[in-house]
Design an enzyme around this catalytic site. Sequence first.
Site, short mmCIF file in Angstrom:
data_model
loop_
_atom_site.label_atom_id
_atom_site.label_comp_id
_atom_site.label_asym_id
_atom_site.label_seq_id
_atom_site.Cartn_x
_atom_site.Cartn_y
_atom_site.Cartn_z
N LYS A 1 0.80 -1.24 -0.23
CA LYS A 1 0.15 -0.07 0.03
C LYS A 1 0.84 1.07 -0.15
O LYS A 1 0.74 2.36 -0.77
CB LYS A 1 -0.91 0.14 1.38
N GLN B 1 -4.77 -1.06 9.71
CA GLN B 1 -4.67 -2.42 9.19
C GLN B 1 -5.29 -3.48 10.30
O GLN B 1 -4.89 -3.49 11.24
CB GLN B 1 -3.07 -2.93 8.86
N ASP C 1 -11.28 3.04 4.54
CA ASP C 1 -11.74 1.76 4.44
C ASP C 1 -13.19 1.53 4.38
O ASP C 1 -13.68 0.68 4.10
CB ASP C 1 -11.24 1.03 5.70
#
Length: 300
Positions: free
Chosen positions: A54, A98, A121
């Site tokens: 990422k 994460q 997200d």
Amino acid sequence: MGAQIIDGKAIAAKLRGQVGEHVTRLKADHGITPGLAVVLIGEDPASQVYVRSKGKMTVEVGMNSYEHKLEVDTSESDLLALIAQLNTDPDVHGILVQLPLPGHLDEDLVINSIDPAKDVDGFHISNVGLLGTGQKSMVPCTPLGCLMMLRDHLGSLSGMDAVVIGRSNIVGKPMAQLLLGDSCTVTIAHSRTRDLPAVVRQADIVVAAVGRPEMVPGDWIKPGATVIDVGINRVDAPEKGAGKTRLVGDCDFDSCVAVAGAITPVPGGVGPMTIACLLANTVTACCRANGVAEPEGLTA
Ligand code: NAP
């Protein structure tokens, strides 16, 4: 072999190219560089790989990447303090924590402490509610990537029968909302679904997000259906040598490819789209935060 292979790698590369162009324009016209902060707690090897890639791709499209690596025993209050700081940092437009988190941290509490406007997200309850009511939201990356591939392949999805196998908050449920938003007739199947093969056989669109290697065989697929395989499962591959493994999806590719109209491969399907959509979401969040018109085609 009949099905067309939906090339997630190529579609993702095109999307990253578009994101890069928007970043260049934001810098040139507005003096703004979008920034994505990724927070990793602990040393889970798969999470480390995801976070590295990422970060690499964030920089490749010209955005700023801020990586925060915290010890596995980081306290909840320290993590919440970092998120509070990122929430107020004007250079940070997207925040991703994460998952999964170490067991002592409350995942819901942590996710809901992120500013919804920076929640790239799309897991914050505000964004879940906005998506569910058809309002402008941050859309979870994996289902967004699936939707983009479906639209790319099928054009309009209106009126199609879609079956989503899996009802997780990160894939199954938001996927169903997005398909409903595109006027599909949507069924969500899960581990208690009666006669799953018969349910799947009705579908023009099958999205498999189960986490069970090669669970969906070709004889569950309606001829000509479009199959999106979200699963990423590592299985033993003795044919490659002792101790070797390979990645497979939730669909049995060889039998599904013979029946489906189109199918995503694993790897090279949904996976690359997920990261590209994370970058797209960061640009969307940056535009919204700065009152800049949102680029077309980066969200649902
Ligand atoms: P999850 O939270 O474990 O959810 C799995 C879902 O599958 C659950 O709703 C479960 O039903 C259902 N299920 C389990 N066994 C079933 C069965 N035998 N028949 C029907 N349904 C069954 O998984 P997830 O996070 O959604 O992820 C799903 C898969 O996608 C995993 O392989 C994951 O690695 C992959 N993934 C890929 C990406 C990507 O970027 N490509 C991103 C995220 C996830 P119940 O609710 O009834 O238990």
